[in-house]
Design an enzyme around this catalytic site. Structure first.
Site, PDB file in Angstrom:
ATOM      1  N   GLU A 160       0.787  -1.140   0.032  1.00 18.65           N
ATOM      2  CA  GLU A 160       0.211   0.291   0.081  1.00 18.65           C
ATOM      3  C   GLU A 160       0.983   1.261   0.373  1.00 18.65           C
ATOM      4  O   GLU A 160       0.574   2.194  -0.519  1.00 18.65           O
ATOM      5  CB  GLU A 160      -0.981   0.315   1.179  1.00 18.65           C
ATOM      6  N   LYS A 197     -12.882   1.808  -2.530  1.00 14.13           N
ATOM      7  CA  LYS A 197     -13.716   2.086  -0.923  1.00 14.13           C
ATOM      8  C   LYS A 197     -14.685   2.996  -1.351  1.00 14.13           C
ATOM      9  O   LYS A 197     -16.576   2.555  -0.954  1.00 14.13           O
ATOM     10  CB  LYS A 197     -13.011   2.860   0.023  1.00 14.13           C
ATOM     11  N   HIS A 219       9.086 -26.609   1.373  1.00 13.41           N
ATOM     12  CA  HIS A 219       8.452 -28.243   1.001  1.00 13.41           C
ATOM     13  C   HIS A 219       7.055 -27.308  -0.376  1.00 13.41           C
ATOM     14  O   HIS A 219       6.713 -27.873  -1.716  1.00 13.41           O
ATOM     15  CB  HIS A 219       8.088 -28.764   1.577  1.00 13.41           C
TER      16      HIS A 219
END
Length: 431
Positions: A271, A403, A292
């Site tokens: 951000e 938003k 792994h």
């Protein structure tokens, strides 16, 4: 916090000692800008003043009514939840209240979590600087209803952490709720060392003074040279590596209790630095587990990564029992700590052998002082990177666009961003 750049020097992409020395002049200039911003308490730079400015007594007073808590639920999203979760998950002991974060609005997850909590013994910390964050306010309304349905007076179990105005501030004033203020000039992702991140740690009984002391140690150690300042060494090296093609930064802690720290780091890095076509994409891994599953890609995949290997140098240990199983007798007499250190070394060596840049970051232990130093150090590193890259570190325009679009789609006004979502192209493939 200690930083070792050795495994990034001869890698591909890599950064040489000579190039770091040339870059150090830019670091000195950037440090001067950072210090000027701190002295003026400018937006964003104010975050680097938090160790000295946070009011720990106010935090302790606000959480005092929740001394009986068996669980603490943070209702907040992004920086309003990740900092608290990082400290809680790293420091929580077996007798501490369990800590949870409600940071998503997935209805099934919300229902399952609320059904699992002892609501009468749960402290709810609702966090939103604006007091209007749609995910946070929606979840809080659901939590409040669940408490009422369970016969719990939500006003007895709620702490509000918010700005100087807005819906949450009005709610806290109307119901005389314990209240903490979000500091001015501090973006949410930089707020872990404030009331935003420290309230849950206080409810759990952790040493707030030690957290802030560790951060202050790092703050006091900031100088104009990357060769004297581990935080700046990390920020400058990752910036230089990104400029040379290492546009993905894999944060790989070798401690289960630091897994949430990698999530916190991912928000901070993404951000803050993802602007104007620049930045470094954070990826999260956990050592030794992801040796792994992901190391194959890091070692043999596209050469656009730097791997940050993070570990505590001291930790509780447990011996590995003796065995007579063929091929495993060599484990007798060693410990799980020996094994995870060997795994750390093997990953570092594996990356070096294949020419992949890696940076080693070490802290003394997973304790309050070390975590304070680590969190502050990564914030300072991020700010330095932003200065060197010339990006607006403390803004988040893409997040704000999203938003606005969500509010518009929910009927929260005539929002052009919402029209862009509705007008998107579609190529649907049905079975």
């Amino acid at each position: 916090m200690y930083v070792d750049l050795g495994s990034a020097l001869d890698a591909t992409p890599g950064v040489s000692r000579d190039s770091l020395e040339r870059l150090d002049d830019q670091v000195a200039t950037a440090h001067d800008r950072i210090e000027a911003g701190r002295n003026d308490h400018d937006h964003g730079y104010a975050a680097l003043n938090l160790p000295a400015r946070v009011d720990l007594d106010a935090i302790r007073s606000a959480v005092a009514p929740f001394a009986d808590a068996e669980a603490v639920l943070t209702v907040g999203i992004g920086g309003s939840g990740l900092g608290a979760a990082t400290l809680a998950n790293a420091l929580a002991g077996p007798d501490d209240p369990d800590a949870y974060v409600l940071d998503n609005v997935d209805p099934e997850h919300v229902a399952r979590l609320l059904d699992s909590l002892p609501l009468a013994r749960t402290a709810v910390n609702v966090v939103s600087k604006s007091g209007t964050t749609v995910e946070t306010l929606s979840n809080f309304l659901v939590v409040r209803e669940a408490m009422a349905d369970a016969g719990v007076d939500w006003t007895d179990r709620t702490l509000v952490t918010t700005g100087e105005s807005g819906n949450l501030r009005q709610l806290a004033d109307a119901h005389d709720l314990p209240l903490l203020s979000v500091p001015d000039g501090v973006p949410g992702r930089f707020s872990v060392l404030s009331s935003v991140g420290l309230a849950v740690a206080a409810i759990q009984g952790h040493d707030l003074d030690a957290i802030c002391a560790g951060a202050a140690d790092t703050a006091d150690g900031l100088s104009g040279s990357l060769f004297e300042t581990p935080a700046y060494a990390y920020g400058a090296a990752t910036y230089a590596l990104a400029a040379r093609g290492a546009t993905t930064n894999v944060m790989m802690p070798y401690a289960e209790r630091l897994e949430t720290f990698a999530e916190w780091f991912a928000q901070l890095w993404a951000e803050s630095l993802g602007k104007d076509g620049l930045g470094q994409t954070p990826a999260r891994a956990l050592g030794a587990t992801d040796q792994h599953s992901q190391l194959q890609l890091y070692r043999a995949g596209p050469r656009e990564k730097v791997v940050t290997l993070l570990r505590p140098t001291h930790r509780p240990d447990r011996p590995i029992p003796e065995t007579d199983l063929d091929g495993l007798s060599y484990l007798g007499g060693s410990t799980l700590g020996d094994l995870i250190d060997a795994e750390f070394g093997a990953t570092e060596a594996s990356l070096a052998a294949s020419g992949v840049p890696a940076i080693r970051v070490e802290i003394d232990g997973v304790d309050e002082r070390s975590l304070g130093a680590l969190l502050y150090g990564m914030e300072a590193a991020c700010v330095l990177y932003g200065e060197l890259a010339g990006v607006s570190t403390f803004t988040q325009p893409a997040v704000e666009w999203g938003k606005r679009a969500a509010r518009g789609l929910l009927g929260g006004g005539d929002v052009p961003a919402a029209e862009a979502v509705e007008d998107r192209a579609s190529l649907r493939i049905d079975p």
